[in-house]
Design a protein around this motif. Structure first.
Motif, PDB file in Angstrom:
ATOM      1  N   TYR A   1       1.618  -1.576  -0.426  1.00  6.91           N
ATOM      2  CA  TYR A   1       0.348   0.424  -0.008  1.00  6.91           C
ATOM      3  C   TYR A   1       0.752   0.962  -0.181  1.00  6.91           C
ATOM      4  CZ  TYR A   1      -3.506  -3.060   0.864  1.00  6.91           C
ATOM      5  OH  TYR A   1      -4.380  -4.598   1.197  1.00  6.91           O
ATOM      6  N   LYS A   2       1.284   1.831  -1.121  1.00  3.55           N
ATOM      7  CA  LYS A   2       2.312   2.666  -0.959  1.00  3.55           C
ATOM      8  C   LYS A   2       1.557   3.764  -0.655  1.00  3.55           C
ATOM      9  CE  LYS A   2       2.080   4.145  -6.459  1.00  3.55           C
ATOM     10  NZ  LYS A   2       3.543   4.004  -6.945  1.00  3.55           N
ATOM     11  N   CYS A   3       1.011   4.612  -0.951  1.00  3.59           N
ATOM     12  CA  CYS A   3      -0.248   5.792  -0.628  1.00  3.59           C
ATOM     13  C   CYS A   3      -1.517   5.331  -0.503  1.00  3.59           C
ATOM     14  CB  CYS A   3       0.583   6.576  -1.492  1.00  3.59           C
ATOM     15  SG  CYS A   3       0.926   6.648  -3.147  1.00  3.59           S
ATOM     16  N   LEU A   4      -2.167   6.906   0.034  1.00  4.41           N
ATOM     17  CA  LEU A   4      -3.889   7.161  -0.559  1.00  4.41           C
ATOM     18  C   LEU A   4      -3.915   7.091  -1.674  1.00  4.41           C
ATOM     19  CD1 LEU A   4      -5.581   7.676   1.340  1.00  4.41           C
ATOM     20  CD2 LEU A   4      -4.951  10.285   1.689  1.00  4.41           C
TER      21      LEU A   4
ATOM     22  N   ASN B   1      -0.100  -5.260  13.111  1.00  4.22           N
ATOM     23  CA  ASN B   1       0.047  -4.652  13.795  1.00  4.22           C
ATOM     24  C   ASN B   1      -1.478  -4.474  14.488  1.00  4.22           C
ATOM     25  OD1 ASN B   1       2.069  -5.328  13.488  1.00  4.22           O
ATOM     26  ND2 ASN B   1       3.208  -3.205  14.464  1.00  4.22           N
ATOM     27  N   LYS B   2      -2.369  -3.604  14.092  1.00  2.45           N
ATOM     28  CA  LYS B   2      -3.507  -3.043  14.491  1.00  2.45           C
ATOM     29  C   LYS B   2      -4.243  -4.453  14.990  1.00  2.45           C
ATOM     30  CE  LYS B   2      -3.343   1.322  13.002  1.00  2.45           C
ATOM     31  NZ  LYS B   2      -4.040   2.776  11.913  1.00  2.45           N
ATOM     32  N   GLY B   3      -4.271  -5.586  14.915  1.00  2.00           N
ATOM     33  CA  GLY B   3      -5.015  -6.790  14.725  1.00  2.00           C
ATOM     34  C   GLY B   3      -5.373  -7.780  13.803  1.00  2.00           C
TER      35      GLY B   3
ATOM     36  N   TYR C   1       2.810   0.905  10.097  1.00  2.00           N
ATOM     37  CA  TYR C   1       2.329  -0.137  10.798  1.00  2.00           C
ATOM     38  C   TYR C   1       2.534  -1.476  10.022  1.00  2.00           C
ATOM     39  CZ  TYR C   1      -2.492  -0.772   8.624  1.00  2.00           C
ATOM     40  OH  TYR C   1      -3.186  -0.365   7.842  1.00  2.00           O
ATOM     41  N   ASN C   2       2.784  -2.592  10.424  1.00  2.00           N
ATOM     42  CA  ASN C   2       3.015  -3.934   9.712  1.00  2.00           C
ATOM     43  C   ASN C   2       2.377  -4.691   9.558  1.00  2.00           C
ATOM     44  OD1 ASN C   2       5.832  -4.420   9.171  1.00  2.00           O
ATOM     45  ND2 ASN C   2       5.996  -4.224  12.224  1.00  2.00           N
ATOM     46  N   ASN C   3       1.994  -4.942   8.420  1.00  2.00           N
ATOM     47  CA  ASN C   3       0.820  -6.057   7.839  1.00  2.00           C
ATOM     48  C   ASN C   3       0.995  -7.329   7.528  1.00  2.00           C
ATOM     49  OD1 ASN C   3       1.281  -4.755   5.269  1.00  2.00           O
ATOM     50  ND2 ASN C   3      -0.829  -3.883   5.817  1.00  2.00           N
ATOM     51  N   TRP C   4       0.261  -8.700   7.405  1.00  2.00           N
ATOM     52  CA  TRP C   4       0.919 -10.076   6.799  1.00  2.00           C
ATOM     53  C   TRP C   4      -0.056 -10.119   6.163  1.00  2.00           C
ATOM     54  CZ3 TRP C   4       1.817  -8.280  11.833  1.00  2.00           C
ATOM     55  CH2 TRP C   4       2.820  -7.696  11.644  1.00  2.00           C
ATOM     56  N   GLY C   5       0.007 -11.370   5.222  1.00  2.00           N
ATOM     57  CA  GLY C   5      -1.394 -11.450   4.192  1.00  2.00           C
ATOM     58  C   GLY C   5      -0.641 -13.110   3.410  1.00  2.00           C
TER      59      GLY C   5
ATOM     60  N   GLN D   1       4.033  -3.266   4.589  1.00  2.00           N
ATOM     61  CA  GLN D   1       3.628  -2.606   5.867  1.00  2.00           C
ATOM     62  C   GLN D   1       2.744  -0.999   4.647  1.00  2.00           C
ATOM     63  OE1 GLN D   1       8.078  -1.010   5.267  1.00  2.00           O
ATOM     64  NE2 GLN D   1       8.832  -1.887   7.001  1.00  2.00           N
ATOM     65  N   THR D   2       2.521  -1.063   5.463  1.00  2.00           N
ATOM     66  CA  THR D   2       1.545   0.646   5.451  1.00  2.00           C
ATOM     67  C   THR D   2       2.440   1.190   6.044  1.00  2.00           C
ATOM     68  OG1 THR D   2      -0.274  -1.080   5.711  1.00  2.00           O
ATOM     69  CG2 THR D   2      -0.954   1.214   6.426  1.00  2.00           C
TER      70      THR D   2
END
Length: 166
Positions: free
Chosen positions: A11-14, A84-86, A142-146, A132-133
């Motif tokens: 997710y590189k940017c808004l 990281n947010k859940g 934050y980090n994310n995984w998928g 990473q977001t």
């Protein structure tokens, strides 16, 4: 600040997210629906809903939109399972439908309940991908995984359909 750094992230940017939301909004509006963008509204951020779709003033669908530019290169769709947010968006969204936009190619429309059930049964067979977001400036949030699901598999699922982008 190096904003090019952001190009390496999923997710590189808004702006990338907004590309997909704009495409999906136009898709609905061209069919006569009214669309309300709630992606910046805190009330709708926790249930992970971007667009409310109305017909004749009545809410008919809640939609979450993901834009996956990396799928153009990898041939895989990233399904976020944890952050990281859940919980990742695949588990926490309360949308009726999930639209995954592959820019310039297609939009995957997922019937979320059926997709979740299928995905839960196969996700450990899919490659794990950390990501990473970042914010629109490339700053780490934050980090994310998928898990990566090949596009040819997405194309074969009966509870997923695709709409070509012309």
């Amino acid at each position: 600040m190096n904003t090019n750094k952001n190009k390496d992230y999923f997710y590189k940017c808004l702006e990338v997210a907004k590309i997909g939301e704009k495409i999906v909004t136009e898709l609905f509006e061209n069919k006569g629906y009214t669309v309300k963008d709630v992606s910046s509204d805190e009330k709708w951020q926790e249930p992970d809903i971007d667009l409310l779709i109305y017909q004749d003033g009545k809410l008919v669908n809640k939609v979450e939109v993901k834009t996956d530019e990396k799928a153009l290169v990898t041939g895989n769709v990233f399904i976020e399972t944890k952050s990281n947010k859940g919980l990742g968006w695949i588990w926490k969204t309360e949308a009726d439908y999930l639209y995954i936009v592959i820019p310039t190619v297609k939009i995957y429309v997922l019937y979320i309940d059926e997709f979740r059930e299928w995905f839960r049964s196969i996700m450990y067979d899919c490659k794990l991908k950390p990501s990473q977001t970042t914010d629109k400036y490339g700053n780490f949030l934050y980090n994310n995984w998928g898990r990566l699901v090949p596009m040819h598999v997405m194309d074969s699922l009966e509870f997923v359909y695709s709409i070509p982008i012309n």
